[in-house]
Scaffold this motif. Structure first.
Motif, PDB file in Angstrom:
ATOM      1  N   ASN A 341       0.839  -1.187   0.000  1.00  0.00           N
ATOM      2  CA  ASN A 341       0.000   0.000   0.000  1.00  0.00           C
ATOM      3  C   ASN A 341       0.878   1.243   0.000  1.00  0.00           C
ATOM      4  O   ASN A 341       1.828   1.357   0.785  1.00  0.00           O
ATOM      5  N   LEU A 342       0.559   2.187  -0.900  1.00  0.00           N
ATOM      6  CA  LEU A 342       1.260   3.463  -0.987  1.00  0.00           C
ATOM      7  C   LEU A 342       0.505   4.497  -0.168  1.00  0.00           C
ATOM      8  O   LEU A 342      -0.721   4.579  -0.233  1.00  0.00           O
ATOM      9  N   MET A 343       1.241   5.350   0.601  1.00  0.00           N
ATOM     10  CA  MET A 343       0.614   6.346   1.472  1.00  0.00           C
ATOM     11  C   MET A 343       1.279   7.701   1.254  1.00  0.00           C
ATOM     12  O   MET A 343       2.501   7.797   1.205  1.00  0.00           O
ATOM     13  N   VAL A 344       0.445   8.746   1.135  1.00  0.00           N
ATOM     14  CA  VAL A 344       0.922  10.117   0.953  1.00  0.00           C
ATOM     15  C   VAL A 344       0.057  11.034   1.804  1.00  0.00           C
ATOM     16  O   VAL A 344      -1.166  10.869   1.853  1.00  0.00           O
ATOM     17  N   SER A 345       0.673  12.028   2.464  1.00  0.00           N
ATOM     18  CA  SER A 345      -0.129  12.977   3.235  1.00  0.00           C
ATOM     19  C   SER A 345       0.567  14.322   3.389  1.00  0.00           C
ATOM     20  O   SER A 345       1.798  14.419   3.271  1.00  0.00           O
ATOM     21  N   TRP A 346      -0.245  15.339   3.625  1.00  0.00           N
ATOM     22  CA  TRP A 346       0.227  16.683   3.984  1.00  0.00           C
ATOM     23  C   TRP A 346      -0.640  17.191   5.117  1.00  0.00           C
ATOM     24  O   TRP A 346      -1.866  17.072   5.097  1.00  0.00           O
ATOM     25  N   GLY A 347      -0.001  17.734   6.140  1.00  0.00           N
ATOM     26  CA  GLY A 347      -0.729  18.299   7.264  1.00  0.00           C
ATOM     27  C   GLY A 347      -0.179  19.658   7.634  1.00  0.00           C
ATOM     28  O   GLY A 347       1.002  19.950   7.408  1.00  0.00           O
ATOM     29  N   MET A 348      -1.013  20.511   8.211  1.00  0.00           N
ATOM     30  CA  MET A 348      -0.583  21.842   8.598  1.00  0.00           C
ATOM     31  C   MET A 348      -1.270  22.289   9.878  1.00  0.00           C
ATOM     32  O   MET A 348      -2.444  22.000  10.090  1.00  0.00           O
ATOM     33  N   ILE A 349      -0.525  23.011  10.722  1.00  0.00           N
ATOM     34  CA  ILE A 349      -1.085  23.744  11.853  1.00  0.00           C
ATOM     35  C   ILE A 349      -0.845  25.224  11.576  1.00  0.00           C
ATOM     36  O   ILE A 349       0.288  25.658  11.385  1.00  0.00           O
ATOM     37  N   ASP A 350      -1.924  25.987  11.542  1.00  0.00           N
ATOM     38  CA  ASP A 350      -1.866  27.406  11.210  1.00  0.00           C
ATOM     39  C   ASP A 350      -2.245  28.222  12.443  1.00  0.00           C
ATOM     40  O   ASP A 350      -3.430  28.329  12.784  1.00  0.00           O
ATOM     41  N   PRO A 351      -1.273  28.812  13.170  1.00  0.00           N
ATOM     42  CA  PRO A 351      -1.600  29.601  14.362  1.00  0.00           C
ATOM     43  C   PRO A 351      -2.361  30.870  13.992  1.00  0.00           C
ATOM     44  O   PRO A 351      -1.954  31.619  13.101  1.00  0.00           O
ATOM     45  N   ARG A 352      -3.474  31.110  14.700  1.00  0.00           N
ATOM     46  CA  ARG A 352      -4.308  32.268  14.400  1.00  0.00           C
ATOM     47  C   ARG A 352      -4.208  33.370  15.450  1.00  0.00           C
ATOM     48  O   ARG A 352      -4.480  34.533  15.158  1.00  0.00           O
ATOM     49  N   PHE A 358       1.667  36.214  26.048  1.00  0.00           N
ATOM     50  CA  PHE A 358       2.681  36.831  25.194  1.00  0.00           C
ATOM     51  C   PHE A 358       2.590  38.350  25.338  1.00  0.00           C
ATOM     52  O   PHE A 358       1.500  38.928  25.304  1.00  0.00           O
ATOM     53  N   THR A 359       3.730  38.987  25.469  1.00  0.00           N
ATOM     54  CA  THR A 359       3.773  40.436  25.695  1.00  0.00           C
ATOM     55  C   THR A 359       3.999  41.222  24.421  1.00  0.00           C
ATOM     56  O   THR A 359       3.943  42.452  24.428  1.00  0.00           O
ATOM     57  N   GLY A 360       4.294  40.535  23.323  1.00  0.00           N
ATOM     58  CA  GLY A 360       4.562  41.212  22.057  1.00  0.00           C
ATOM     59  C   GLY A 360       6.024  41.204  21.684  1.00  0.00           C
ATOM     60  O   GLY A 360       6.381  41.528  20.547  1.00  0.00           O
ATOM     61  N   GLY A 361       6.882  40.831  22.625  1.00  0.00           N
ATOM     62  CA  GLY A 361       8.312  40.791  22.329  1.00  0.00           C
ATOM     63  C   GLY A 361       8.781  39.448  21.807  1.00  0.00           C
ATOM     64  O   GLY A 361       9.937  39.290  21.411  1.00  0.00           O
ATOM     65  N   GLU A 362       7.865  38.463  21.772  1.00  0.00           N
ATOM     66  CA  GLU A 362       8.251  37.123  21.319  1.00  0.00           C
ATOM     67  C   GLU A 362       8.282  37.053  19.792  1.00  0.00           C
ATOM     68  O   GLU A 362       7.616  37.822  19.104  1.00  0.00           O
ATOM     69  N   ALA A 363       9.071  36.111  19.280  1.00  0.00           N
ATOM     70  CA  ALA A 363       9.076  35.852  17.842  1.00  0.00           C
ATOM     71  C   ALA A 363       7.717  35.300  17.431  1.00  0.00           C
ATOM     72  O   ALA A 363       7.036  34.625  18.212  1.00  0.00           O
ATOM     73  N   SER A 364       7.294  35.592  16.209  1.00  0.00           N
ATOM     74  CA  SER A 364       5.982  35.159  15.743  1.00  0.00           C
ATOM     75  C   SER A 364       5.925  33.646  15.588  1.00  0.00           C
ATOM     76  O   SER A 364       6.933  32.986  15.316  1.00  0.00           O
ATOM     77  N   LEU A 365       4.727  33.092  15.767  1.00  0.00           N
ATOM     78  CA  LEU A 365       4.510  31.674  15.539  1.00  0.00           C
ATOM     79  C   LEU A 365       4.279  31.446  14.052  1.00  0.00           C
ATOM     80  O   LEU A 365       3.524  32.174  13.414  1.00  0.00           O
ATOM     81  N   GLU A 366       4.905  30.430  13.492  1.00  0.00           N
ATOM     82  CA  GLU A 366       4.836  30.165  12.056  1.00  0.00           C
ATOM     83  C   GLU A 366       3.993  28.923  11.762  1.00  0.00           C
ATOM     84  O   GLU A 366       3.817  28.064  12.630  1.00  0.00           O
ATOM     85  N   LYS A 367       3.498  28.805  10.537  1.00  0.00           N
ATOM     86  CA  LYS A 367       2.729  27.642  10.121  1.00  0.00           C
ATOM     87  C   LYS A 367       3.627  26.410  10.047  1.00  0.00           C
ATOM     88  O   LYS A 367       4.684  26.449   9.431  1.00  0.00           O
ATOM     89  N   GLN A 368       3.187  25.327  10.662  1.00  0.00           N
ATOM     90  CA  GLN A 368       3.926  24.061  10.599  1.00  0.00           C
ATOM     91  C   GLN A 368       3.359  23.197   9.481  1.00  0.00           C
ATOM     92  O   GLN A 368       2.159  22.905   9.453  1.00  0.00           O
ATOM     93  N   HIS A 369       4.215  22.778   8.547  1.00  0.00           N
ATOM     94  CA  HIS A 369       3.825  21.904   7.442  1.00  0.00           C
ATOM     95  C   HIS A 369       4.518  20.550   7.613  1.00  0.00           C
ATOM     96  O   HIS A 369       5.718  20.487   7.903  1.00  0.00           O
ATOM     97  N   THR A 370       3.779  19.456   7.403  1.00  0.00           N
ATOM     98  CA  THR A 370       4.356  18.111   7.463  1.00  0.00           C
ATOM     99  C   THR A 370       4.017  17.369   6.172  1.00  0.00           C
ATOM    100  O   THR A 370       2.842  17.257   5.805  1.00  0.00           O
ATOM    101  N   TYR A 371       5.052  16.857   5.494  1.00  0.00           N
ATOM    102  CA  TYR A 371       4.898  16.113   4.243  1.00  0.00           C
ATOM    103  C   TYR A 371       5.403  14.690   4.477  1.00  0.00           C
ATOM    104  O   TYR A 371       6.461  14.487   5.099  1.00  0.00           O
ATOM    105  N   ALA A 372       4.659  13.696   3.977  1.00  0.00           N
ATOM    106  CA  ALA A 372       5.050  12.304   4.224  1.00  0.00           C
ATOM    107  C   ALA A 372       4.734  11.410   3.033  1.00  0.00           C
ATOM    108  O   ALA A 372       3.732  11.591   2.337  1.00  0.00           O
ATOM    109  N   LEU A 373       5.602  10.429   2.813  1.00  0.00           N
ATOM    110  CA  LEU A 373       5.450   9.426   1.755  1.00  0.00           C
ATOM    111  C   LEU A 373       5.904   8.083   2.310  1.00  0.00           C
ATOM    112  O   LEU A 373       6.986   7.989   2.914  1.00  0.00           O
ATOM    113  N   GLY A 374       5.089   7.037   2.116  1.00  0.00           N
ATOM    114  CA  GLY A 374       5.462   5.736   2.660  1.00  0.00           C
ATOM    115  C   GLY A 374       4.894   4.578   1.863  1.00  0.00           C
ATOM    116  O   GLY A 374       4.008   4.751   1.016  1.00  0.00           O
ATOM    117  N   TYR A 375       5.412   3.384   2.162  1.00  0.00           N
ATOM    118  CA  TYR A 375       4.940   2.176   1.470  1.00  0.00           C
ATOM    119  C   TYR A 375       5.076   0.988   2.402  1.00  0.00           C
ATOM    120  O   TYR A 375       6.087   0.834   3.118  1.00  0.00           O
TER     121      TYR A 375
END
Length: 414
Positions: A341-352, A358-375
């Motif tokens: 069986n072949l498996m492919v996926s993409w997932g994302m967490i998008d901080p809103r 947080f006081t405003g001095g922190e670095a911004s949170l970025e979108k996390q992307h996960t790419y996967a391929l398996g068999y």
């Protein structure tokens, strides 16, 4: 002589009936392989303030829980026919590490004998099942296998990277009810009196020491189509912590006295076209992050040298972090290919939105992307081999942090 033979025949007959009505099965799974895993990100010297980019690499044997297809385990599963369609059921299941022989999922400060599952219950085809003990939440049961081509396994590749609330989420002290299957429809609800460890008594003058959780879901699975919706929440144990006890001031903990409830809902669907199965999901996370999400700097990048302490930079989202919001997405594909069986996926967490703290001095949170391929390739009905690769960008919502995994392995079920 004839009476003796007749008695023996009757005894054997009743033995057969008893065996048919009551059964206990020993089962298990062993998964191990070889793989490479790398984390990359920026670290800061906590003494001098200097920063640099570093890599942390691990190459070698892996256990199924770590980077394999499935966590290694053994267990006992039993059932007894109580008559009138009612039966008693139980499952006791222990996880272990094939590389070291040690326990898995043991919990902080705990020595669980059955770390994966430990429950007993009653079931009927007419009214459903009622279970008591350590068990999965409803979202894990209804959604994870439906929407994730990797079935909740394969380490960095699994769909739980985007939806931590349904990522094989186990809860202690849980009561769970699931209805029978009504033409493909099922409803489930569960409540945990304390998600991790034994339930503690609550004194009227003191804060509630238990972390309580609620889980529910509805699914439709009939033929090639599957659709499910789940909702999970977990409340911290500081909601009722007082400022004084019997007139004596009590030191306050972080966020003491404030009730915070982390929540995640997930809507997912899949359709099997036989030549290919497509799946997708969308969900929202609010006021924190379930522990398995790992939203923050990768601790494997922390290290020591002669100039001082170095730690991975970035912002960590706490388990109970009021104000934090994120949307999650998953798209998956699986297709039969040869004997495998072949498996492919993409997932994302998008901080809103950032946590309130947080006081405003922190670095911004970025979108996390996960790419996967398996068999996966079946050698027999019980044994298969597998290979997969996964890559994560902005790992843990940290800017330019990366994780990569490539692994092969062997899995046997008994």
């Amino acid at each position: 002589m004839k009476k003796t033979l007749l008695a023996a025949a009757l005894a054997l007959g009743f033995t057969g009936v008893a065996q048919a009505e009551t059964s206990v099965t020993l089962y298990g799974l062993i998964d191990a392989g070889f793989g490479w895993h790398q984390s990359k990100g920026e670290v800061r010297n906590t003494t001098t303030g200097a920063t640099q980019t570093v890599k942390s690499t691990r190459t070698g044997l892996h256990d199924g829980t770590q980077n394999g297809q499935s966590g290694s385990r053994f267990g006992l599963r039993g059932t007894e026919d109580l008559g009138n369609g009612l039966r008693a059921e139980f499952t006791l299941e222990q996880g272990f590490n094939i590389g070291s022989g040690g326990f898995q999922q043991h919990g902080t400060g705990m020595d669980r004998q059955f770390s994966r599952q430990a429950w007993i219950g009653l079931a009927s085809d007419s009214w459903g099942s009622l279970r008591f003990g350590r068990q999965h939440n409803v979202g894990t049961d209804f959604l994870l296998g439906m929407i994730d081509p990797f079935g909740g396994g394969f380490g960095l590749a699994n769909g739980g990277q985007a939806f931590a609330a349904i990522n094989t989420n186990r809860m202690d002290n849980t009561v769970k009810y699931v209805t029978p299957n009504f033409s493909g429809f099922q409803f489930g609800v569960a409540y945990s009196f304390n998600t991790n460890g034994g339930q503690s008594a609550t004194h009227e003058e003191l804060r509630n020491p238990n972390v309580r959780a609620f889980s529910t879901g509805l699914r439709y699975a009939n033929g090639p189509l599957g659709v499910a919706l789940s909702y999970d929440q977990k409340q911290n144990s500081r909601a009722s912590e007082p400022t004084t006890v019997l007139g004596v001031p009590v030191p306050r903990q972080n966020n003491a006295g404030e009730s915070v409830t982390v929540k995640q809902w997930v809507l997912g669907a899949s359709y099997d076209f036989e030549v290919v199965k497509l799946s997708g999901a969308f969900g929202q996370l609010r006021d924190g992050a379930y522990a398995s999400a790992g939203l923050g700097p990768d601790s494997s990048l922390n290290y020591l040298d002669s100039t001082g302490n170095w730690a991975a930079t970035g912002n960590r989202i706490g388990e109970f972090d009021k104000g934090f919001k994120a949307n999650s997405y998953l798209v998956g594909l699986s297709a039969p290919l040869g004997a495998g069986n072949l498996m492919v996926s993409w997932g994302m967490i998008d901080p809103r939105s950032d946590p309130d703290r947080f006081t405003g001095g922190e670095a911004s949170l970025e979108k996390q992307h996960t790419y996967a391929l398996g068999y996966t390739y079946d050698l027999s009905k019980r044994t298969n081999v597998y290979a997969y690769g996964a890559y994560q960008k902005n790992a843990g919502l940290v800017d330019d942090a990366k994780k990569s995994t490539v692994a092969v392995g062997l899995r046997h079920r008994f």
